[in-house]
Enzyme design. Structure first.
Site, PDB file in Angstrom:
ATOM      1  N   GLN B 116      47.281  35.432  27.537  1.00 15.61           N
ATOM      2  CA  GLN B 116      47.568  36.442  28.554  1.00 15.61           C
ATOM      3  C   GLN B 116      48.496  35.863  29.616  1.00 15.61           C
ATOM      4  OE1 GLN B 116      44.184  37.154  30.967  1.00 15.61           O
ATOM      5  NE2 GLN B 116      44.837  39.122  31.715  1.00 15.61           N
ATOM      6  N   SER B 119      48.746  36.001  35.548  1.00 10.66           N
ATOM      7  CA  SER B 119      48.735  35.334  36.856  1.00 10.66           C
ATOM      8  C   SER B 119      49.957  34.443  37.043  1.00 10.66           C
ATOM      9  CB  SER B 119      47.492  34.456  36.990  1.00 10.66           C
ATOM     10  OG  SER B 119      46.343  35.229  36.972  1.00 10.66           O
ATOM     11  N   SER B 151      44.891  30.602  29.284  1.00  9.88           N
ATOM     12  CA  SER B 151      44.091  29.905  28.291  1.00  9.88           C
ATOM     13  C   SER B 151      44.693  30.163  26.916  1.00  9.88           C
ATOM     14  CB  SER B 151      42.625  30.329  28.337  1.00  9.88           C
ATOM     15  OG  SER B 151      42.507  31.692  28.536  1.00  9.88           O
ATOM     16  N   GLU B 234      38.735  42.646  30.515  1.00 10.66           N
ATOM     17  CA  GLU B 234      38.466  41.241  30.811  1.00 10.66           C
ATOM     18  C   GLU B 234      37.172  41.103  31.586  1.00 10.66           C
ATOM     19  OE1 GLU B 234      41.161  39.242  33.548  1.00 10.66           O
ATOM     20  OE2 GLU B 234      40.607  37.312  32.672  1.00 10.66           O
ATOM     21  N   GLU B 367      35.647  37.786  45.841  1.00 13.91           N
ATOM     22  CA  GLU B 367      36.081  38.581  46.998  1.00 13.91           C
ATOM     23  C   GLU B 367      36.757  39.871  46.533  1.00 13.91           C
ATOM     24  OE1 GLU B 367      36.569  35.332  46.611  1.00 13.91           O
ATOM     25  OE2 GLU B 367      35.450  34.457  48.276  1.00 13.91           O
TER      26      GLU B 367
END
Lengths: 355, 397
Positions: B116, B119, B151, B234, B367
């Site tokens: 993936q 990020s 990953s 996910e 958060e």
């Protein structure tokens, strides 16, 4: 009441040390050291010796600096701020406290940093916990002690055996390095087979004094560590932008950091009280040391955990110092008795028995 | 042809027939898995021709069990979690017929591993701020940028990629979703070492990588909507696993407590039981979520499961170290390795404590998950947004 403030001498000491550590103890060096063969940073240790740090609390007529445990606590704070991989707690606080109690001949060598000694007990031993089972017969020691902090960095091992404390040259013990949670303060396993020892003191009081001194001053290391974690985290959340604004502008983070700051101010008062009690031989020392460990352990762990969390992904990487602090903080919480163990000690000392 | 989807009995019959024709003991692994896919017995809720039979997803467990009892080879789902858990549902929802036929079969059999590419160093919680650029050039796109926390990138054949295709519009509108060939020139994968000493993840540098337009998933500018589907899956994948009582980290500490009476103290006893209660409540909540999912699509409840999972893992592993005292100061290994799955139970307590720190960061920080619960579930007003209507290129970074 004990004096909880820092004096001018302590401020000067701190400033000098901080400058020296900035040059000799950068976090990249500390990180690289965790994967090196050497059990501690010998160059940094020499620099600290040059600074007079190891012998601060030793009287001048024993080649020490003639200061007190209060100044030594400031050194602990500064070393905690940089997770310094040196045997200061184990040698310059704990072993030195034992040797001071016994007024032993080894004191000058330890004070100058020329030799290092550590107390041969598992690092998790609380001041009032049972001691390892080493047998002494005709001045020769036999037995095993596991999980001894800085065991591989020491020249001399101070071994409690039956009803006495013995000094054993490290070469007379079999020493095995232990892969440790905190590789900036490594453990070793010791085995003695009829190892020749010299009696340093009889009775348990010397060992208990060393463990209590360790517990009292470990709190200062935890304070320094917590304070540094708070500072770096605050700096980071000011500069890290997500959603078009600094993440530190979110109340969820601000409030946690404000709480952490509050805890650090308390840790400072608690650690100062413990250091002052140790320095003054105050009758409150057993309570102060247990309180310091019950309180400061948790503040340091929380500070390091928040440091990792609030740095987000980067805080989870090897190439960022946060994990050095996390590992040291958690190891410190287990060292010299867990917070739970110290709460139980307080329950006994304060006549607050369990239900 | 519009026959009713098969029920449990029909599936049982088909499995028996399949196993009779493909003896697990004598069929080569890949051939067996391909045949199972072609028979519609891979993921039975997928459509016919794509590894399924349009059956209810709730029947999948029974199908997997039947194959397990027969000693059939598995598709090693743990080695392709991103592919199975995230890429596949996204391809199914947004892919063209051609894309579905090309990608789903080797994905399910494990012949092609997926990663993936979401990020970035500057876009973690705020994924929509990502800056990897894809510029169109006729029938293809040229991609430049850096991805992180990938990953399996070093094993992957394909990556699901979100890139910025229009920097002049507000951030959510200027992204497009692609399938990136991890063997294409310009794709560089570097291990990203984590605080446990090992590297489960990678950094992926994309330099002039050419992605054909036929590997675009969804419309140009629709990347955020496509990515949202991936991310909801996910969160379910991370937080919503089925587990028996004491099946998670609590089982490790409960076992330690039973085996080692000398470690017990009143203080840690209280803490253990408090965490046992919390862990069991979380397990039942997860089970309830799974049952609800079997009936529909994932919702924001997955966020709550992941939130508790992270907190519990962290508190329980912290307690385990305190229980062990000096012994907890010992560690097993700091060697840089490349694990392909996280196994909390086979490593030292220190590893569990450290690795669990990632649970509240990876796949959505705790958060962010709290914001999702507060805003999407409870309907509370959102944070004041300064970035909604600003072109991406003008955002403060």
């Amino acid at each position: 009441m004990t004096d909880l403030l820092y004096g001018e001498i302590e401020d000067d000491l701190r400033a000098g040390l901080r400058g020296m550590l900035a040059d000799h103890c950068g976090w990249q060096d500390v990180l690289a050291g965790t994967e090196a063969d050497e059990p501690s940073d010998a160059a940094l240790w020499s620099a600290l010796a040059g600074f007079g740090a190891p012998g601060l609390a030793v009287p001048e007529d024993r080649d020490g600096g003639g200061a007190t445990w209060r100044e030594t606590a400031v050194v602990m704070e500064e070393l905690g701020r940089v997770v310094a991989p040196v045997p200061f707690l184990t040698c310059s606080v704990m072993a030195t406290a034992a040797l001071l109690a016994a007024d032993d001949e080894l004191l000058p060598a330890l004070a100058s940093g020329e030799r290092t000694a550590v107390l041969a007990v598992p690092f998790g031993t609380a001041p009032d916990a049972p001691l390892p089972d080493v047998r002494a017969s005709g001045g020769r020691l036999t037995g095993e002690v596991r999980d001894v902090a800085d065991a591989l960095a020491a020249d001399v091992l101070l071994v409690p055996a039956q009803d006495a404390l013995y000094a054993v040259e490290a070469g007379h013990a079999a020493r095995a390095p232990v892969t440790s949670l905190d590789m900036t303060r490594r453990l070793g396993d010791l085995a003695f087979t009829a190892a020749p020892g010299r009696v340093v003191a009889t009775g348990e009081a010397t060992v208990r004094a060393a463990l209590t001194a360790g517990a009292a001053l470990l709190a200062s290391e935890q304070l320094g560590l917590a304070e540094r974690c708070l500072e770096t985290t605050v700096a980071y959340v000011k500069e890290r932008y997500q959603f078009g604004r600094p993440v530190g502008s979110y109340q969820a983070l601000k409030h946690r950091l404000a709480d952490l700051w509050t805890s650090v101010t308390q840790a400072r008062a608690v650690a100062r009280h413990a250091a002052a009690c140790l320095a003054d031989g105050d009758a409150d020392l057993p309570v102060a040391a247990a309180l310091a460990q019950a309180h400061c352990s948790q503040v340091a762990v929380r500070a390091a955990e928040e440091c990792v969390q609030m740095h987000g992904g980067i805080g989870f990487t090897w190439e960022h110092p946060a994990h050095l602090y996390l590992k040291r903080a958690k190891a410190d919480a287990l060292a010299l008795g867990t917070p739970g163990r110290h709460r139980a000690t307080l329950a006994r000392l304060l006549d607050l028995p369990p239900a | 042809m519009s026959t009713a989807p098969p029920g449990a009995d029909e599936l049982e019959r088909r499995i028996a027939a399949f196993l009779a024709a493909h003896d697990p003991a004598r069929t080569e692994r890949t051939a067996f898995l391909r045949a199972r896919f072609d028979a519609g017995l891979a993921w039975v809720h997928f459509p016919e021709g794509l590894g399924g039979l349009g059956a209810p997803v709730a029947l999948q467990h029974g199908v997997d069990e039947a194959f397990r009892r027969a000693g059939a080879p598995t598709n090693r789902p743990e080695a392709n979690a991103i592919g199975l858990g995230m890429a596949a549902p996204t391809i199914l929802a947004f892919g063209t017929e051609e894309q579905k036929r090309r990608f789903l079969r080797p994905l399910w059999t494990g012949e092609e591993i997926w990663c993936q590419l979401f990020s970035e160093p500057g876009a973690g919680s705020d994924l929509a701020a990502l800056g990897t650029r894809a510029v169109r050039d006729g029938d293809s796109w040229t991609v430049d940028g850096q991805k992180v926390w990938t990953s399996m990138a070093h094993e992957a054949r394909w990556g699901i990629l979100v890139a910025r295709t229009d920097p002049d519009v507000p951030k959510h509108r200027g992204m497009t979703y692609f399938v990136c060939d991890m063997r294409a020139p310009g794709v560089e994968v570097r291990p990203l070492r984590q605080l446990t000493g090992e590297a489960e993840f990678n950094e992926v540098f994309l330099t002039g990588v050419v992605v054909p337009d036929e590997h675009r998933l969804g419309e140009v500018g629709e990347g955020w909507r496509v990515a949202t589907t991936t991310l909801m899956n996910e969160r379910v994948a991370i937080g919503g696993r089925a587990a028996p009582r004491e099946g998670g980290m609590i089982g490790v500490v409960a076992g330690l407590w039973r085996d080692r009476p000398e470690l017990r103290t009143p203080d840690t006893h209280d803490e253990l039981l408090r965490l046992w209660v919390d862990a069991e409540a979380a397990r039942l909540t997860g089970e309830r979520l799974r049952q609800a999912l079997a009936a529909g699509s994932p919702g924001p409840e997955g966020s709550a499961a992941k939130l508790s999972f992270a907190r519990l893992n962290q508190e329980i592993s912290g307690l385990e170290l305190e229980l062990l005292g000096s012994e907890g100061l010992r560690h097993d290994d700091w060697t840089m390795r490349r694990p392909t799955e996280v196994d909390f139970t086979r490593r030292s307590p220190g590893y569990r404590y450290l690795r669990a720190k990632g649970n509240s960061i990876e796949g959505g920080t705790s958060e962010i998950l709290r914001n999702i619960i507060a805003e999407r579930v409870l309907g509370l007003p959102g944070e004041i947004r300064v970035d909604k209507d600003v072109p991406w290129k003008d955002l403060p970074k």
